[in-house]
Design an enzyme around this catalytic site. Structure first.
Site, mmCIF file in Angstrom:
data_model
loop_
_atom_site.group_PDB
_atom_site.id
_atom_site.type_symbol
_atom_site.label_atom_id
_atom_site.label_comp_id
_atom_site.label_asym_id
_atom_site.label_seq_id
_atom_site.Cartn_x
_atom_site.Cartn_y
_atom_site.Cartn_z
ATOM 1 N N GLU A 163 -0.798 1.341 -5.443
ATOM 2 C CA GLU A 163 -0.385 -0.370 -4.684
ATOM 3 C C GLU A 163 -0.707 -0.977 -5.665
ATOM 4 O O GLU A 163 -1.819 -1.117 -5.707
ATOM 5 C CB GLU A 163 -1.841 -0.318 -3.363
ATOM 6 C CG GLU A 163 -2.066 1.030 -2.524
ATOM 7 C CD GLU A 163 -3.540 1.236 -1.531
ATOM 8 O OE1 GLU A 163 -4.016 -0.281 -1.233
ATOM 9 O OE2 GLU A 163 -3.801 1.833 -1.584
ATOM 10 N N HIS A 195 1.328 -1.263 -0.524
ATOM 11 C CA HIS A 195 0.514 -0.200 -0.411
ATOM 12 C C HIS A 195 1.000 1.111 0.305
ATOM 13 O O HIS A 195 0.469 1.751 1.071
ATOM 14 C CB HIS A 195 -0.927 0.359 0.948
ATOM 15 C CG HIS A 195 -2.172 0.311 1.514
ATOM 16 N ND1 HIS A 195 -1.805 1.695 1.249
ATOM 17 C CD2 HIS A 195 -3.306 0.610 2.039
ATOM 18 C CE1 HIS A 195 -2.885 2.849 1.881
ATOM 19 N NE2 HIS A 195 -3.601 1.694 1.603
#
Length: 299
Positions: A271, A168
């Site tokens: 991400e 992320h």
């Protein structure tokens, strides 16, 4: 060749490592094996340097590269195959438990001109609370003129395990309103900020409002083009077909106690992920590696 330098430091409640190698510096928290700083001498940072980030035990750090595993995002939004892996009636936190677990530094080794850093998440006897599976998780970093991140899941149990996951990453940008992302033209995506509607990307991706999108069947190479900083951040992924792109914009940012009200301007999350239908199923003995290589290139 200089000897790689690994220094143990403490930031508020968290034990961390500062690693310097060939003009690059990497900062990693032991909690979550969380990279929270990366850049090269004389250049703008690659990872967003969030001055409001909180380094507390049990709380995810809002910057860097949170490891989302063994589920991504809100638990109930995951496919049934992922939800079935969890055997607990207690509330499930977003993004799984790996990002707040205590990892171990397994070693640092030189591979030619590159430095390799290996971190491991020890599996407790009987598995993790509410998730009783024997899956070894390793985060391997290779630091050369790029940063290579590899998250490997190895199922050493007797049953098939299904998971969703993401690296992320919060990237540093001059101003998100002035950058664009190359490589997504024609890609289908789910616009979660617009009622989870299905759309198709047309041309370059620009930012002018809150953005929270899951791109499907994405190519392995994407670029953040930042003309103000005269830089292109090139991302090359492996083991992933889905990409999540997120910026909270003005109102969402104000709701976070670990981001300045204007913090959204200097960050962009791209991400590398396996989410929705792009989940990972590991038969006994199988492994899967999710990875991304990150490099900054002058325009």
């Amino acid at each position: 060749m200089p000897t790689p330098h690994v220094e143990t430091v403490k930031i508020d409640e968290l034990d961390c490592w500062r690693i310097r190698h060939n003009g690059a510096e990497l900062m990693i928290a032991q909690q979550g094996a969380h990279i929270f700083s990366y850049g090269r001498e004389g250049e703008q940072p690659v990872i967003w340097p969030n001055p409001a980030a909180v380094f507390k035990k049990g709380k995810g750090i809002r910057t860097g590269v949170p490891v989302c595993w063994p589920w991504f995002g809100v638990f109930d939004r995951n496919p049934q195959s992922v939800k079935a892996m969890r055997l607990s009636d207690q509330p499930a936190g977003a993004h799984g438990f790996a990002r707040t677990a205590t990892w171990a530094l397994a070693g640092t080794t030189l591979e030619g001109q590159a430095l390799r850093i290996d971190l491991e998440l020890p599996v407790p006897a009987g598995g993790f609370p509410g998730w009783p599976h024997q899956v070894d998780l390793t985060l391997s970093l290779l630091l050369d003129d790029q940063l290579h991140i590899r998250l490997t899941s190895h199922n050493r149990g007797d049953d098939t395990v299904t998971l969703s996951q993401a690296l992320h990453t919060y990237f540093a940008v001059s101003d998100v309103r002035n950058v664009q992302v190359e490589g997504l033209d024609g890609s289908a995506y789910i616009d979660t900020a617009d009622g989870w509607s299905e759309k198709t990307q047309s041309g370059l991706l620009h930012f002018s409002a809150e953005t929270d999108r899951i791109y499907l069947d994405t190519p392995s190479s994407l670029n953040i083009v930042d003309k103000d900083w005269q830089r292109r951040i090139q991302l090359t992924s492996q083991g992933s077909k889905s990409t999540v792109i997120w910026n909270p914009w003005t109102e969402r940012a104000k709701a976070f106690d670990d981001m300045a009200d204007d913090g959204w301007q200097g960050m962009l999350c791209i991400e590398t992920a396996n989410v929705l239908d792009d989940v990972v199923s590991l038969a006994p003995g199988e492994s899967h590696t999710l990875g991304v290589s990150i490099t900054g290139i002058a325009l």
